[in-house]
Write an enzyme that holds these catalytic residues in place. Structure first.
Site, PDB file in Angstrom:
ATOM      1  N   LYS A  15      70.617  66.776  27.070  1.00 11.74           N
ATOM      2  CA  LYS A  15      69.964  66.557  25.770  1.00 11.74           C
ATOM      3  C   LYS A  15      70.753  65.551  24.927  1.00 11.74           C
ATOM      4  O   LYS A  15      70.191  64.611  24.384  1.00 11.74           O
ATOM      5  CB  LYS A  15      69.836  67.882  24.992  1.00 11.74           C
ATOM      6  CG  LYS A  15      68.921  68.904  25.645  1.00 11.74           C
ATOM      7  CD  LYS A  15      68.650  70.090  24.733  1.00 11.74           C
ATOM      8  CE  LYS A  15      69.869  70.938  24.442  1.00 11.74           C
ATOM      9  NZ  LYS A  15      70.443  71.613  25.619  1.00 11.74           N
ATOM     10  N   ARG A  90      65.878  76.748  18.957  1.00  8.11           N
ATOM     11  CA  ARG A  90      66.331  77.451  20.153  1.00  8.11           C
ATOM     12  C   ARG A  90      65.763  78.863  20.214  1.00  8.11           C
ATOM     13  O   ARG A  90      66.024  79.589  21.172  1.00  8.11           O
ATOM     14  CB  ARG A  90      67.858  77.541  20.158  1.00  8.11           C
ATOM     15  CG  ARG A  90      68.552  76.447  20.975  1.00  8.11           C
ATOM     16  CD  ARG A  90      70.038  76.641  20.804  1.00  8.11           C
ATOM     17  NE  ARG A  90      70.838  76.142  21.871  1.00  8.11           N
ATOM     18  CZ  ARG A  90      71.578  75.028  21.787  1.00  8.11           C
ATOM     19  NH1 ARG A  90      71.553  74.290  20.718  1.00  8.11           N
ATOM     20  NH2 ARG A  90      72.339  74.670  22.793  1.00  8.11           N
ATOM     21  N   ARG A 129      82.319  68.589  32.279  1.00 10.63           N
ATOM     22  CA  ARG A 129      82.089  67.722  31.109  1.00 10.63           C
ATOM     23  C   ARG A 129      83.343  67.579  30.255  1.00 10.63           C
ATOM     24  O   ARG A 129      84.085  68.522  30.050  1.00 10.63           O
ATOM     25  CB  ARG A 129      80.953  68.301  30.259  1.00 10.63           C
ATOM     26  CG  ARG A 129      80.764  67.555  28.937  1.00 10.63           C
ATOM     27  CD  ARG A 129      79.417  67.770  28.343  1.00 10.63           C
ATOM     28  NE  ARG A 129      79.207  69.127  27.858  1.00 10.63           N
ATOM     29  CZ  ARG A 129      78.066  69.536  27.294  1.00 10.63           C
ATOM     30  NH1 ARG A 129      77.045  68.702  27.191  1.00 10.63           N
ATOM     31  NH2 ARG A 129      77.945  70.771  26.875  1.00 10.63           N
ATOM     32  N   ARG A 162      85.101  70.995  25.786  1.00 11.84           N
ATOM     33  CA  ARG A 162      84.600  71.903  24.754  1.00 11.84           C
ATOM     34  C   ARG A 162      84.975  73.341  25.110  1.00 11.84           C
ATOM     35  O   ARG A 162      84.973  73.706  26.275  1.00 11.84           O
ATOM     36  CB  ARG A 162      83.070  71.790  24.664  1.00 11.84           C
ATOM     37  CG  ARG A 162      82.602  70.787  23.662  1.00 11.84           C
ATOM     38  CD  ARG A 162      81.117  70.538  23.744  1.00 11.84           C
ATOM     39  NE  ARG A 162      80.281  71.732  23.723  1.00 11.84           N
ATOM     40  CZ  ARG A 162      78.952  71.706  23.657  1.00 11.84           C
ATOM     41  NH1 ARG A 162      78.315  70.551  23.606  1.00 11.84           N
ATOM     42  NH2 ARG A 162      78.251  72.813  23.644  1.00 11.84           N
ATOM     43  N   ARG A 173      75.443  81.342  27.705  1.00 10.07           N
ATOM     44  CA  ARG A 173      74.556  80.299  27.166  1.00 10.07           C
ATOM     45  C   ARG A 173      73.255  80.220  27.965  1.00 10.07           C
ATOM     46  O   ARG A 173      72.175  80.023  27.407  1.00 10.07           O
ATOM     47  CB  ARG A 173      75.271  78.935  27.165  1.00 10.07           C
ATOM     48  CG  ARG A 173      76.354  78.853  26.093  1.00 10.07           C
ATOM     49  CD  ARG A 173      77.344  77.744  26.360  1.00 10.07           C
ATOM     50  NE  ARG A 173      76.814  76.412  26.114  1.00 10.07           N
ATOM     51  CZ  ARG A 173      77.404  75.292  26.533  1.00 10.07           C
ATOM     52  NH1 ARG A 173      78.523  75.348  27.234  1.00 10.07           N
ATOM     53  NH2 ARG A 173      76.882  74.128  26.259  1.00 10.07           N
TER      54      ARG A 173
HETATM   55  P1  AMP Z   1      74.993  72.450  21.831  1.00 11.27           P
HETATM   56  O1  AMP Z   1      75.979  71.437  21.392  1.00 11.27           O
HETATM   57  O2  AMP Z   1      73.569  72.102  21.499  1.00 11.27           O
HETATM   58  O3  AMP Z   1      75.176  72.875  23.263  1.00 11.27           O
HETATM   59  O4  AMP Z   1      75.290  73.772  20.954  1.00 11.27           O
HETATM   60  C1  AMP Z   1      76.544  74.423  21.028  1.00 11.27           C
HETATM   61  C2  AMP Z   1      76.449  75.799  20.399  1.00 11.27           C
HETATM   62  O5  AMP Z   1      76.085  75.688  19.021  1.00 11.27           O
HETATM   63  C3  AMP Z   1      75.410  76.736  20.981  1.00 11.27           C
HETATM   64  O6  AMP Z   1      75.858  77.392  22.164  1.00 11.27           O
HETATM   65  C4  AMP Z   1      75.217  77.713  19.826  1.00 11.27           C
HETATM   66  O7  AMP Z   1      76.317  78.609  19.708  1.00 11.27           O
HETATM   67  C5  AMP Z   1      75.268  76.772  18.639  1.00 11.27           C
HETATM   68  N1  AMP Z   1      73.915  76.248  18.325  1.00 11.27           N
HETATM   69  C6  AMP Z   1      73.501  74.961  18.412  1.00 11.27           C
HETATM   70  N2  AMP Z   1      72.215  74.840  18.050  1.00 11.27           N
HETATM   71  C7  AMP Z   1      71.794  76.095  17.732  1.00 11.27           C
HETATM   72  C8  AMP Z   1      70.549  76.639  17.318  1.00 11.27           C
HETATM   73  N3  AMP Z   1      69.460  75.871  17.163  1.00 11.27           N
HETATM   74  N4  AMP Z   1      70.492  77.976  17.070  1.00 11.27           N
HETATM   75  C9  AMP Z   1      71.579  78.762  17.218  1.00 11.27           C
HETATM   76  N5  AMP Z   1      72.774  78.316  17.636  1.00 11.27           N
HETATM   77  C10 AMP Z   1      72.884  76.993  17.903  1.00 11.27           C
END
Ligand code: AMP
Length: 215
Positions: A15, A90, A129, A162, A173
């Protein structure tokens, strides 16, 4: 049609990488809730501290917090001519609230792009990553190495892993994704605005498929 886009996909589907390419091509803001939480964490704000307790475990940050963050962001001037949401919504509740926000600002979502990648590939992508601590650019220990080990090609920043890019957090996740996010595919299918793309394709090929959808 106005480019109001959601990118859907499991963790590791690509993404972030594709979001950067799309937003550059169409000159629209890239709104990543994950990046916003990481930025808040870097700045040691209350939001950052709260988000960290969920993110490190691979859990979703509570809806109320996430929705108000996005609501505020979408009200900004730079979203007038379109935007791309990466990692939001999400949950079904987030999707429903986003509908209301879209009505309020008079910019409904026009495109949902769902990036498909088999689960076996996701694990390798996530655990290998690395990201730039400074600008967030993504790398991979075998598939996308920087020119100099540990250093970002773009800004010279340090490359790090990360905290949630490990097998244990990934399992949570993926569970969260299947339980909470996957139902969005049906939600947007019913609205007739979802497009599936193959996330294992070469990045340029994938980008040309996406451009075809968005033209
Ligand atoms: P990402 O960078 O999109 O993989 O997001 C990393 C983490 O941020 C996720 O595993 C969640 O803990 C949190 N997060 C990101 N976007 C959301 C969302 N829309 N709703 C809830 N938690 C989120």
């Amino acid at each position: 049609m106005l480019k109001t886009i959601i990118l859907l996909g499991a963790p590791g589907a690509g993404k972030g990488t594709n979001a950067k390419r799309i937003t550059k091509e169409f000159n629209i803001p890239h709104i990543s809730t994950g990046d916003m939480f990481r930025e808040a964490l870097k700045n040691e704000t209350e939001l950052g501290k709260l988000a960290k307790s969920y993110m490190d475990k691979g859990l979703l940050v509570p809806d109320e917090v996430t929705i108000s963050l996005v609501k505020e962001r979408l009200a900004k001037d730079d979203c007038k001519d379109g935007f791309l949401l990466d990692g939001f919504p999400r949950t079904l509740h987030q999707a429903e609230e986003l509908e209301k926000i879209g009505e309020t600002i008079n910019r409904p979502i026009n495109y949902v792009i769902d990036i498909n990648v088999p689960e076996s590939v996701l694990k390798d992508r996530i655990c290998g990553r690395r990201v730039c601590k400074n600008c967030g650019a993504p790398y991979h220990v075998t598939n996308l190495k920087p020119k100099v080990e540990g250093v970002c090609d773009l800004c010279g920043g340090e490359l790090i892993q990360r905290k949630d890019d490990n097998e244990e957090a990934l399992k949570t996740r993926l569970d969260e994704y299947h339980r909470q996010t996957e139902p969005l595919i049906e939600f947007y299918s019913k609205k007739g605005i979802i497009h599936e793309v193959n996330g294992t394709k070469d990045l340029d090929e994938l980008m040309s498929d996406i451009k075809e959808i968005l033209k």
